[in-house]
Scaffold this active site. Sequence first.
Site, short mmCIF file in Angstrom:
data_model
loop_
_atom_site.label_atom_id
_atom_site.label_comp_id
_atom_site.label_asym_id
_atom_site.label_seq_id
_atom_site.Cartn_x
_atom_site.Cartn_y
_atom_site.Cartn_z
N ALA A 1 0.85 -1.19 0.00
CA ALA A 1 0.00 0.00 0.00
C ALA A 1 0.88 1.24 0.00
CB ALA A 1 -0.90 0.01 1.24
N ARG B 1 4.44 5.05 -8.36
CA ARG B 1 5.81 4.80 -7.94
C ARG B 1 5.95 3.38 -7.36
NH1 ARG B 1 8.23 7.63 -2.67
NH2 ARG B 1 6.64 6.21 -1.88
N GLY C 1 19.54 1.11 12.78
CA GLY C 1 19.44 0.55 11.43
C GLY C 1 19.78 -0.92 11.32
N ILE D 1 22.32 -2.63 12.45
CA ILE D 1 23.03 -3.29 13.56
C ILE D 1 22.02 -4.09 14.38
CG2 ILE D 1 24.50 -2.96 15.58
CD1 ILE D 1 25.07 -0.11 14.54
N GLY E 1 22.76 15.33 1.60
CA GLY E 1 21.70 14.37 1.91
C GLY E 1 21.87 13.67 3.25
N LYS F 1 15.30 6.42 20.39
CA LYS F 1 16.00 5.13 20.37
C LYS F 1 16.53 4.77 21.75
CE LYS F 1 17.26 6.09 15.57
NZ LYS F 1 18.25 6.84 14.76
#
Lengths: 444, 444
Positions: free
Chosen positions: B43, B49, B134, B136, B187, B205
């Site tokens: 979804a 895209r 991420g 790890i 970025g 986190k």
Amino acid sequence: MKPIQVGLLGIGTVGSGVFNVLQRNQEEIRRRAGRGIEIAMVADLDVERARAIVGSGVQVVQDARAVIANPEIDIVVELIGGYGIAKALVLEAIAAGKHVVTANKALLAVHGTEIFAAASAKGVMVAFEAAVAGGIPIIKALREGLTANRIQWLAGIINGTTNFILSEMRDKGLDFDVVLKEAQRLGYAEADPTFDIEGVDAAHKAAIMSAIAFGIPVQFDKAYVEGITQLAAADIKYAEQLGYRIKLLGITKRTDKGIELRVHPSLVPSKRLIANVEGAMNAVVVQGDAVGSTLYYGKGAGSEPTASAVIADLVDITRLHTVDPLNRVPHLAFQPHTLDQAKDELPVLPMSEVVTSYYLRLRVADQAGVLAQVTGIVANAGISIDAVLQREADEVGGEGSTQTDLIILTHDTREGTMNDAIAQMQQLPTVLAPITRIRKEELN
Amino acid sequence: MKPIQVGLLGIGTVGSGVFNVLQRNQEEIRRRAGRGIEIAMVADLDVERARAIVGSGVQVVQDARAVIANPEIDIVVELIGGYGIAKALVLEAIAAGKHVVTANKALLAVHGTEIFAAASAKGVMVAFEAAVAGGIPIIKALREGLTANRIQWLAGIINGTTNFILSEMRDKGLDFDVVLKEAQRLGYAEADPTFDIEGVDAAHKAAIMSAIAFGIPVQFDKAYVEGITQLAAADIKYAEQLGYRIKLLGITKRTDKGIELRVHPSLVPSKRLIANVEGAMNAVVVQGDAVGSTLYYGKGAGSEPTASAVIADLVDITRLHTVDPLNRVPHLAFQPHTLDQAKDELPVLPMSEVVTSYYLRLRVADQAGVLAQVTGIVANAGISIDAVLQREADEVGGEGSTQTDLIILTHDTREGTMNDAIAQMQQLPTVLAPITRIRKEELN
């Protein structure tokens, strides 16, 4: 629910750590596992010492087979070590339907295939987090945490004794023999340090990780093994000047032709995190195609760090022992029936087929033309040179001639090609001593 | 066996990574999991895209609820982000009996207690390895690998944007504003970088890891949060001269009084491995009572590193979804009924009760007696000084007087005590600018 019942075979350094940590953190562990974990029985040849450790609440016997025969015991923890009696006991425990936890890397590296097959046939688990890198949960990371990845390579400092020795050699500029004696005095090296300093222990662990990373059987017999006994303080110094540190690495790598599996001293760029792992610490770098580079660091040995890994396995088994065996994590991360097929597709390569880069140190006569002779041989072999370091002449020979060290760093080359080139250089009359060759790993 | 059926909610950067890695490594993953894992439905608001990414073999819809309503879907992966619609969809998926995988740290940090309770009641799993650091596998390490340990503290570089900025500030001697613009251009920082640079993302986190480490509910609302926007290049330089680097750390620690949970810039000794984690990389140090210090390092963000963690969760759920829920790994490592009790025993402490050491930089008039005045206040407060660095006078004031920087490192002190001392120092007429205070962590 009744606590899960554990039998310990051997209660030395690691066994007493397991007992003590389970006692001290029992509340915490029960809150996590949802069930208590209890050491119900201990076998040790030294019954007196065992009793002194566990007290009166735990049954102590001299005969390990009495633990295996006890129907109350759910999990047998083998902490005897070696390939002899330990192998027989592990196989007997499996045959008796017990789950097994072991810290015995030598046993798994040499007899892993037989042991895992027996466990699969019987539907029991064999867990061995403590066998590689002590308290670092590297087996779990490889089997579960990185399971999405095609592992490309891994490289580890997986023997604390040799890393301690190399750290001391670098720090203090001392030679191997001197530091080894110091390490033995401090308890970082054993009275017979052969397995450590010759790289055998690291190769046991590398062989286990290789199987898990690439889905092949454990093949210690195919590993190339070279220790640190030949390392000179001079090489450590030159490496430093060139921006590298020397570490004993266990390396395994997937290539198009097959699997590299090797343990040897390696130059590693000083700026890499793993190059900065000092003393008796362990670390493993794993390169996966999705995750990129990850690193795991901690104590690779010792009573409680190793116990931490043993108990993690006990908790995993406590959770999973009621589960359909097909839904458990496979011993070597891959489903057993897929291992032998992969072995044919991905054979472990002979060392001559390995591709890496090299540090060479040549003791040469300090006279015109030597550099041209040496680099000519290298060029003719198709080997590309990365850097050359020529030292000032430092020693006057018998007839007034001087000598010097010539250091060459190469780009990637097949080991067989490099062997031939070294043999040719060694024949040059201007090369005055055996050539030192240390492999270099960029780890990027 | 039929592949397990996965529905993706949102297919942006991470979603397309999950799709691509599952496609590329499907053979490998099936060999490990013993069963295929298939994205059956996606979804996304941008249907075009999404179709371009997944091709014609996968059903694409605009309405996430169509995925949740599909009885064929076993696992829903939420990759929308934020607390709004994502929360509603996760709760609806749970109510529909779906297992959920999410990378949404903000959602779990703020609404974790509600979500985990709903999942426990329904007997489904909520997995979130991708929410912290991420690729790890730190959640797995904390929940399973270190399960034997009483965790004493953990400290992590868990925000790549800020670590990139701090690395650049140090490398190039530039100020925060300049480097932030550069990071945005490359970025590494978002157009609105607030959550990153103000420490909020790291605190999300840290709050999740704190719950897992200590067996308490997720309590982001109790976290102390301070970002890096006030850091001056001068402080990074002085820290370096004193043997430290400045990192934005998420820290949580168990003390006798309760739990510390805080995110702020910290001086860390340069020789610690974590001090050498540069650029956008992440690393977490965990100190357990049995294992000692362990460190986990890797990419904390990005399409495929995050996908690596999402897929690890998919494999775990594939293995465990047929298992009695009581035998699964609890969401927060501890059995749910034990969390609230622990919360009462181990409250999260207010920042004034935290004990740490400090770096202070005072802009002072370069005249006799200033050092005595300042250190007198420190001594009267009972604060012990570790080191003092007095700079040469470097600036001529309006009336010919000179100014200088005075740097003080302290030993461990209660934050409330330090606040009072700083307030007093700030009153001195010889202190010419607001005092800079950065906390210092030895991490040993």
